[in-house]
Design an enzyme around this catalytic site. Structure first.
Site, PDB file in Angstrom:
ATOM      1  N   ARG A  30       0.838  -1.192   0.000  1.00 58.70           N
ATOM      2  CA  ARG A  30       0.000   0.000   0.000  1.00 58.70           C
ATOM      3  C   ARG A  30       0.874   1.243   0.000  1.00 58.70           C
ATOM      4  O   ARG A  30       1.733   1.410   0.854  1.00 58.70           O
ATOM      5  CB  ARG A  30      -0.920   0.003   1.228  1.00 58.70           C
ATOM      6  N   THR A  75      -0.963   7.615  -0.975  1.00 53.31           N
ATOM      7  CA  THR A  75      -2.279   7.498  -1.625  1.00 53.31           C
ATOM      8  C   THR A  75      -3.138   6.396  -1.032  1.00 53.31           C
ATOM      9  O   THR A  75      -4.346   6.350  -1.261  1.00 53.31           O
ATOM     10  CB  THR A  75      -2.109   7.216  -3.128  1.00 53.31           C
ATOM     11  N   ASP A 134      -0.359  -2.672  13.360  1.00 56.25           N
ATOM     12  CA  ASP A 134       0.057  -3.216  12.067  1.00 56.25           C
ATOM     13  C   ASP A 134       0.221  -4.726  12.209  1.00 56.25           C
ATOM     14  O   ASP A 134       1.159  -5.205  12.861  1.00 56.25           O
ATOM     15  CB  ASP A 134       1.376  -2.579  11.629  1.00 56.25           C
ATOM     16  N   ASP A 159       3.669  -6.306  11.025  1.00 52.98           N
ATOM     17  CA  ASP A 159       4.776  -6.049  11.942  1.00 52.98           C
ATOM     18  C   ASP A 159       4.650  -6.869  13.218  1.00 52.98           C
ATOM     19  O   ASP A 159       5.637  -7.389  13.737  1.00 52.98           O
ATOM     20  CB  ASP A 159       4.843  -4.563  12.293  1.00 52.98           C
TER      21      ASP A 159
END
Length: 206
Positions: free
Chosen positions: A101, A105, A197, A200
């Site tokens: 990603r 944006t 996340d 992670d």
């Protein structure tokens, strides 16, 4: 159609994963276990075929799965759900789709795709722990449809309505399964309250 799976064990294990102090080992283990628990529900509508087998005692008219099942984790976080589901459905084949990603944006970009040769005739489960903006999941589903896949389900741990709405708009024929539907996205595109996340935390990279 959206299905949020309500089960005490799923909720309990997800609470452990949400805790910021949960270590990598426990985060990874609970994600895998939730994947296994979700597998029972997502497999309820698998197509079956009639078969005749010989037991040690007599002939038996029964049923077996009619189609191959393919798991397609979205790299890298989706890998954390594969083992738990595969433990429950050990005959699954596993493809991989790599998307990243763009941090500015938030749009997905493909960098890897490897799928079983007969995927078009299979029941496919796209797996990813987080359904945030829905961009990556929608892109992965589009990639699969371009390869002729007709039966696709999306299986995620935590999602928000923004992501759900994106999938429903882009792919109204895809069923969505979540372990929890959270409140919203923050300004960085993270799910709130979420669990951080997932990639992670699964791989201990932050």
């Amino acid at each position: 159609m959206l299905t949020v799976l309500k089960h005490p064990l799923i909720t309990h294990k997800l609470a452990i994963m949400r805790d910021k102090d949960t270590c990598t080992k426990d985060f990874r283990q609970n994600l895998s276990e939730i994947g296994g628990l979700m597998a029972y529900e997502i497999a309820r509508d698998l197509p079956m075929k009639d078969v005749v087998i010989e037991t040690p005692v007599a002939t038996c008219n029964t049923q077996m799965l009619a189609k191959d099942i393919v798991l397609v984790p979205i790299l890298r976080a989706g890998l954390g759900m594969v083992d738990g589901i595969a433990n429950i459905i050990p005959t699954v084949k596993i493809g991989h789709i790599g998307l990243y990603r763009d941090e500015e944006t938030l749009q997905p970009h493909e960098y890897f795709c490897k799928l079983p040769h007969n995927i078009a005739d299979s029941v496919v489960y796209v797996v990813d722990p987080m359904l945030a903006t829905g961009g990556s999941a929608s892109a992965a589903i589009t990639m699969l449809k371009k390869r002729g896949v007709k039966k696709i389900n999306l299986v995620c741990l935590v999602g928000v309505m923004e992501g759900v709405s994106k999938i429903e708009k882009d792919h109204p024929d895809v069923d969505i399964y979540l372990a929890a539907l959270d409140e919203k996205l923050n300004e960085k595109g993270y799910i709130v309250p979420g669990l951080g996340d997932a990639g992670d935390r699964i791989f201990g990279t932050k």
